[in-house]
Design an enzyme around this catalytic site. Structure first.
Site, short mmCIF file in Angstrom:
data_model
loop_
_atom_site.label_atom_id
_atom_site.label_comp_id
_atom_site.label_asym_id
_atom_site.label_seq_id
_atom_site.Cartn_x
_atom_site.Cartn_y
_atom_site.Cartn_z
N HIS A 138 0.83 -1.21 0.00
CA HIS A 138 0.00 0.00 0.00
C HIS A 138 0.86 1.26 0.00
CE1 HIS A 138 -0.29 0.05 4.70
NE2 HIS A 138 0.52 1.03 4.34
N GLU A 143 -5.09 0.86 -0.19
CA GLU A 143 -4.86 -0.55 0.11
C GLU A 143 -5.06 -1.39 -1.16
OE1 GLU A 143 -3.75 -1.73 2.87
OE2 GLU A 143 -4.03 -0.04 4.23
C1 F6R Z 1 2.11 7.23 5.74
C2 F6R Z 1 1.44 6.32 4.83
C3 F6R Z 1 1.69 4.83 4.82
C4 F6R Z 1 3.09 4.42 5.24
C5 F6R Z 1 3.25 2.90 5.18
C6 F6R Z 1 4.60 2.46 5.73
O1 F6R Z 1 1.64 8.57 5.54
O2 F6R Z 1 0.64 6.78 4.11
O3 F6R Z 1 1.41 4.36 3.53
O4 F6R Z 1 4.03 5.02 4.40
O5 F6R Z 1 2.24 2.29 5.93
O6 F6R Z 1 4.64 2.75 7.09
P1 F6R Z 1 5.95 2.55 7.94
O7 F6R Z 1 6.96 3.54 7.43
O8 F6R Z 1 5.55 2.85 9.36
O9 F6R Z 1 6.41 1.14 7.73
#
Ligand code: F6R
Length: 247
Positions: A138, A143
């Site tokens: 995603h 999603e």
């Molecule tokens: C954040 C967002 C999400 C994250 C993704 C990865 O604004 O939109 O798509 O980039 O869930 O999250 P992390 O970096 O916490 O693994």
């Protein structure tokens, strides 16, 4: 698509920050597309350090964030507005009036999303869009299965996302059930994309996104069609791609 290999999280953060810093240096009134999550925190720390050293000036920069929980105000420490203030905006000389996050308190979803699309247009589009990636591919809150042609829209969070986020709230019932997110169409309209990834939990998503079929089932796979994508990923995140002999 450029793939920049980083040794580890710190190396990824430094290399990605250098790319973002160069965009700001070349065009001080640029518009940055920003992301929350754990991956970009180190990148933001590097940008703060560059500002403190006198190497970066954010005074004319605009920023547009990818997403926000519906129902949370910017004062709520789980909101993405709060995250951005705490991890970047409060530490650099950006004008907060030029920083945009979807309005989580707008109950009318159509209005919140139309307003946000208008904001993106009014700042002349996004010069560089920073993206993290979910373990399922995603980007933003887009999603698997989400249509590629959507602009900002309201999404129902999946049961698994609500459960995963419950640890940050007093109880599962306080976790927002919906969020506003920029759509894939907004993301693809950015002039440059900078995707950052760290850790083996992202290896499968990164492999499928960069080398697999382009399909809404892996939202980040659409990035293969963007003409200016830079991926900065550490060894663990690139492990599957390397194992397949593609790097
Ligand atoms: C954040 C967002 C999400 C994250 C993704 C990865 O604004 O939109 O798509 O980039 O869930 O999250 P992390 O970096 O916490 O693994």
């Amino acid at each position: 698509m450029r793939i920049i290999k980083a040794k580890d999280y710190d190396d990824m953060s430094r290399k990605a920050a250098n790319i973002m810093a160069s965009v700001i240096t070349l065009d001080p009134s640029c518009t940055l597309g920003l992301a929350t999550g754990s991956t970009p925190i180190g990148l933001y720390k590097n940008l703060i350090a560059a500002y403190e050293n006198g190497n970066l000036d954010f005074s004319k920069v605009h920023s547009i964030n990818l997403d926000e929980y519906k129902g949370l105000s910017g004062d709520n420490d789980q909101s993405y507005r709060y995250f951005m203030n705490a991890n970047l905006f409060d530490h650099v000389n950006i004008d907060k009036n030029k920083t945009y996050v979807p309005n989580g308190l707008e109950e009318d979803s159509d209005k919140a999303c139309a307003d946000y699309n208008e904001i993106i247009r009014s700042v002349g589009g996004i010069d560089i869009q920073l993206l993290g990636i979910g373990g399922n591919g995603h980007i933003g809150f887009n999603e698997p299965g989400e249509a590629f042609e959507k602009e900002t829209h309201c999404v129902d969070l999946t049961e698994s996302t609500i459960k995963a986020n419950a640890r940050f709230f007093e109880s599962m019932y306080e976790v927002p059930k919906q969020a506003y997110t920029m759509g894939i169409k907004n993301i693809m309209a950015a002039k440059k994309i900078l995707l950052v990834a760290t850790g083996s939990a992202k290896a499968d998503a990164l492999y499928k996104s960069l080398y697999g079929p382009i399909t809404p089932n892996v939202p980040a796979s659409i990035l293969q069609l963007h003409q200016d994508v830079t991926v900065v990923a550490d060894e663990d995140a690139l492990s599957l791609i390397k194992e397949k002999g593609l790097l």
